[in-house]
Write a protein that holds these residues in place. Structure first.
Motif, PDB file in Angstrom:
ATOM      1  N   UNK A 178      -3.238   4.280   8.079  1.00 27.07           N
ATOM      2  CA  UNK A 178      -3.944   3.935   6.842  1.00 27.07           C
ATOM      3  C   UNK A 178      -3.363   4.686   5.643  1.00 27.07           C
ATOM      4  N   UNK A 179      -3.028   5.956   5.826  1.00 25.17           N
ATOM      5  CA  UNK A 179      -2.446   6.743   4.736  1.00 25.17           C
ATOM      6  C   UNK A 179      -1.072   6.180   4.363  1.00 25.17           C
ATOM      7  N   UNK A 180      -0.288   5.802   5.354  1.00 24.91           N
ATOM      8  CA  UNK A 180       1.022   5.204   5.066  1.00 24.91           C
ATOM      9  C   UNK A 180       0.874   3.899   4.297  1.00 24.91           C
ATOM     10  N   UNK A 233      -1.951   5.101   0.966  1.00 28.41           N
ATOM     11  CA  UNK A 233      -1.827   6.384   0.286  1.00 28.41           C
ATOM     12  C   UNK A 233      -3.200   7.040   0.222  1.00 28.41           C
ATOM     13  N   UNK A 234      -3.209   8.343  -0.034  1.00 28.49           N
ATOM     14  CA  UNK A 234      -4.499   9.045  -0.098  1.00 28.49           C
ATOM     15  C   UNK A 234      -5.372   8.523  -1.226  1.00 28.49           C
ATOM     16  N   UNK A 235      -4.756   8.243  -2.370  1.00 28.70           N
ATOM     17  CA  UNK A 235      -5.534   7.758  -3.515  1.00 28.70           C
ATOM     18  C   UNK A 235      -6.201   6.418  -3.195  1.00 28.70           C
ATOM     19  N   UNK A 274     -11.194   3.322  -1.426  1.00 26.33           N
ATOM     20  CA  UNK A 274     -11.836   2.396  -0.485  1.00 26.33           C
ATOM     21  C   UNK A 274     -12.973   3.045   0.304  1.00 26.33           C
ATOM     22  N   UNK A 275     -12.813   4.333   0.609  1.00 26.78           N
ATOM     23  CA  UNK A 275     -13.839   5.070   1.345  1.00 26.78           C
ATOM     24  C   UNK A 275     -14.119   6.346   0.564  1.00 26.78           C
ATOM     25  N   UNK A 276     -15.316   6.438   0.010  1.00 22.07           N
ATOM     26  CA  UNK A 276     -15.674   7.518  -0.908  1.00 22.07           C
ATOM     27  C   UNK A 276     -16.118   8.764  -0.147  1.00 22.07           C
ATOM     28  N   UNK A 277     -15.130   9.497   0.372  1.00 20.44           N
ATOM     29  CA  UNK A 277     -15.424  10.780   1.014  1.00 20.44           C
ATOM     30  C   UNK A 277     -14.435  11.822   0.484  1.00 20.44           C
ATOM     31  N   UNK A 278     -14.935  13.036   0.302  1.00 21.09           N
ATOM     32  CA  UNK A 278     -14.144  14.097  -0.325  1.00 21.09           C
ATOM     33  C   UNK A 278     -12.840  14.408   0.397  1.00 21.09           C
ATOM     34  N   UNK A 279     -12.824  14.309   1.722  1.00 21.50           N
ATOM     35  CA  UNK A 279     -11.605  14.698   2.437  1.00 21.50           C
ATOM     36  C   UNK A 279     -10.435  13.765   2.120  1.00 21.50           C
ATOM     37  N   UNK A 280     -10.700  12.610   1.518  1.00 25.14           N
ATOM     38  CA  UNK A 280      -9.633  11.709   1.086  1.00 25.14           C
ATOM     39  C   UNK A 280      -9.300  11.888  -0.396  1.00 25.14           C
ATOM     40  N   UNK A 281     -10.155  12.589  -1.129  1.00 21.10           N
ATOM     41  CA  UNK A 281     -10.004  12.659  -2.575  1.00 21.10           C
ATOM     42  C   UNK A 281      -9.610  14.036  -3.095  1.00 21.10           C
ATOM     43  N   UNK A 295     -13.446   0.603  10.584  1.00 19.28           N
ATOM     44  CA  UNK A 295     -13.640  -0.748  10.042  1.00 19.28           C
ATOM     45  C   UNK A 295     -12.517  -1.107   9.069  1.00 19.28           C
ATOM     46  N   UNK A 296     -12.152  -0.179   8.195  1.00 18.75           N
ATOM     47  CA  UNK A 296     -11.060  -0.433   7.265  1.00 18.75           C
ATOM     48  C   UNK A 296      -9.774  -0.712   8.030  1.00 18.75           C
ATOM     49  N   UNK A 297      -9.520   0.047   9.080  1.00 17.65           N
ATOM     50  CA  UNK A 297      -8.316  -0.168   9.892  1.00 17.65           C
ATOM     51  C   UNK A 297      -8.306  -1.580  10.478  1.00 17.65           C
ATOM     52  N   UNK A 298      -9.440  -1.986  11.021  1.00 20.06           N
ATOM     53  CA  UNK A 298      -9.534  -3.321  11.627  1.00 20.06           C
ATOM     54  C   UNK A 298      -9.412  -4.431  10.589  1.00 20.06           C
TER      55      UNK A 298
END
Length: 73
Positions: free
Chosen positions: A18-20, A23-25, A30-37, A61-64
């Motif tokens: 998913x990161x590839x 990207x992190x941004x 797409x998913x509002x969690x701090x560990x991604x932001x 779910x996003x992956x699927x």
């Protein structure tokens, strides 16, 4: 349904893919969690996702739902 679709895929490989792709941004939008932001990393995100079932479900779910352009994995 989703458990079968994710069978054999580790959380780390799913997150890395998913990161590839986004990207992190993009992932943080797409998913509002701090560990991604805030200062994101695979290690810190995995730690959070393993402890937080609702967030892990959103990532799975996003992956699927994602149509990856490179299906090498």
């Amino acid at each position: 349904m989703s458990a079968q679709s994710l069978e054999g895929i580790t959380l780390e490989s799913l997150l890395t893919r998913l990161v590839e792709h986004y990207g992190w941004e993009g992932l943080g939008r797409r998913i509002d969690i701090n560990c991604f932001q805030k200062d994101p990393s695979i290690k810190s995100s995995l730690k959070f996702l393993r402890r937080t079932p609702w967030a892990r479900e959103q990532v799975e779910k996003l992956y699927l739902d994602t149509r990856f352009t490179n299906q090498s994995d």
